[in-house]
Write an enzyme that holds these catalytic residues in place. Structure first.
Site, PDB file in Angstrom:
ATOM      1  N   ASN A   9       0.865  -1.186   0.000  1.00 23.38           N
ATOM      2  CA  ASN A   9       0.000   0.000   0.000  1.00 23.38           C
ATOM      3  C   ASN A   9       0.898   1.233   0.000  1.00 23.38           C
ATOM      4  OD1 ASN A   9      -1.802   2.041   0.424  1.00 23.38           O
ATOM      5  ND2 ASN A   9      -2.436   1.382   2.469  1.00 23.38           N
ATOM      6  N   HIS A  99      -9.506   0.911   5.199  1.00 19.65           N
ATOM      7  CA  HIS A  99      -8.179   1.209   5.752  1.00 19.65           C
ATOM      8  C   HIS A  99      -8.309   2.208   6.903  1.00 19.65           C
ATOM      9  CE1 HIS A  99      -4.090   2.585   6.232  1.00 19.65           C
ATOM     10  NE2 HIS A  99      -3.734   1.436   5.691  1.00 19.65           N
ATOM     11  N   GLU A 101      -6.675   4.730   7.739  1.00 21.37           N
ATOM     12  CA  GLU A 101      -6.555   6.160   7.404  1.00 21.37           C
ATOM     13  C   GLU A 101      -7.857   6.688   6.794  1.00 21.37           C
ATOM     14  OE1 GLU A 101      -2.905   5.557   5.302  1.00 21.37           O
ATOM     15  OE2 GLU A 101      -2.022   5.025   7.230  1.00 21.37           O
ATOM     16  N   GLY A 175       2.558   2.624  10.713  1.00 22.81           N
ATOM     17  CA  GLY A 175       3.488   3.740  10.533  1.00 22.81           C
ATOM     18  C   GLY A 175       4.176   4.193  11.805  1.00 22.81           C
ATOM     19  N   SER A 215       3.666  -1.672  10.428  1.00 20.81           N
ATOM     20  CA  SER A 215       5.119  -1.631  10.666  1.00 20.81           C
ATOM     21  C   SER A 215       5.828  -2.935  10.299  1.00 20.81           C
ATOM     22  CB  SER A 215       5.420  -1.226  12.115  1.00 20.81           C
ATOM     23  OG  SER A 215       4.935   0.089  12.351  1.00 20.81           O
TER      24      SER A 215
HETATM   25  P1  13P Z   1       3.120   0.686   7.640  1.00 22.05           P
HETATM   26  O1  13P Z   1       3.680  -0.619   7.075  1.00 22.05           O
HETATM   27  O2  13P Z   1       3.818   1.899   7.140  1.00 22.05           O
HETATM   28  O3  13P Z   1       2.984   0.612   9.117  1.00 22.05           O
HETATM   29  O4  13P Z   1       1.616   0.810   7.051  1.00 22.05           O
HETATM   30  C1  13P Z   1       0.769  -0.279   7.132  1.00 22.05           C
HETATM   31  C2  13P Z   1      -0.439   0.007   6.334  1.00 22.05           C
HETATM   32  O5  13P Z   1      -1.194   0.911   6.635  1.00 22.05           O
HETATM   33  C3  13P Z   1      -0.690  -0.822   5.171  1.00 22.05           C
HETATM   34  O6  13P Z   1      -1.983  -0.621   4.676  1.00 22.05           O
END
Ligand code: 13P
Length: 261
Positions: A9, A99, A101, A175, A215
């Site tokens: 992603n 997701h 976000e 993240g 992560s």
């Molecule tokens: P990270 O791997 O940057 O933590 O993000 C995970 C994510 O949101 C994948 O959809």
């Protein structure tokens, strides 16, 4: 058998040239070492790159291209939105939905996620439904309840006929560099597996791949890939780097679905 997955992603990152450079480097490097059937790779780039990336890869490429978002109406006066038909005609086969976000920054609730999921299924695209609790839910012992509610509202009235994935992404792990304990990820994946067995049938549930996201890195991927109910990873930050994503995809291919090694 469920083929294990390494899904990328990219969120709101990279220029078009950078995206195409990734294709030139990543694909030959991946399949120089491992068999094409040993890992399913899907990249979710920014929407304007779906078509050029699909073109560059070619129709026969085993790499999938997916969309990060979709609108739940079929077509019409919805300025700025994209339907399933638009995404599919541009070369997308998969769509992320739910997701964290989109839920927490764009304010999408479970019902909206459900409407989007229905559109993805109706338009014959493959959904990657993302679920996951916030830190306060986990600390209050409510992680399962939150995930169950997300699953129940999203899947209400839906059937899976053409493939589907569920990504368990605890919000606090995305993240942050604070990846979930493998034990906790397995426990939630097992819960998701049994929930889908009850909701659909055990046969259908066995076709649904469950990914871990949050992560994920080359250093920690093997801890997840070997878990019995986890079939791969949805990777954010580390998927932006060709070398890191290659290492992750290879580790997933080596471990197999649901961790056979
Ligand atoms: P990270 O791997 O940057 O933590 O993000 C995970 C994510 O949101 C994948 O959809």
């Amino acid at each position: 058998m469920r083929i294990p997955c390494a899904y990328a992603n990219w969120k709101m990152n990279k220029t078009l040239n950078e995206a195409l450079d990734f294709v030139y480097e990543f694909v030959p490097a991946l399949f120089s070492d491992i068999n094409e059937g040993s890992v399913g790779v899907s990249i979710f780039p920014p929407a304007p790159y779906i078509y050029p990336m699909r073109q560059e890869l070619g129709e026969d490429s085993p790499i999938f291209i997916g969309a990060q978002n979709i609108y739940y109406e079929k077509e019409g006066a919805y300025t700025g939105e994209m339907s399933g038909n638009i995404l599919r005609s541009a070369g997308a086969s998969h769509v992320l939905v739910g997701h964290s976000e989109r839920r927490h920054i764009m304010g999408e609730d479970n019902k909206t996620v459900g409407r989007k999921l229905a559109r993805i299924l109706r338009d014959r695209l493959i959904p990657v439904l993302c679920v996951g609790e916030q830190l306060r839910d986990r600390e209050a012992g409510k992680a399962r309840d939150v995930v169950e509610e997300q699953l129940a509202v999203a899947w209400e009235g839906q059937e899976v006929t053409g493939g589907a994935l569920i990504a368990y992404e605890p919000v606090w792990a995305i993240g942050t560099g604070k990846n979930a304990e493998p034990r906790d990820a397995q426990e939630m994946a097992d819960f998701i597996r049994s929930w889908t067995s009850r909701f659909f049938t055990p046969e259908t549930a066995a076709t649904i791949r469950i990914l871990y996201g949050g992560s994920v890195s080359p250093e920690n991927i093997s801890q997840y890939a070997r878990l019995p109910d986890i079939d791969g990873a949805l990777v954010g930050g580390a998927s932006l780097d060709t070398k890191q994503f290659l290492e992750i995809a290879k580790a997933i291919a080596e471990t197999g679905p649901g961790g056979t090694v």
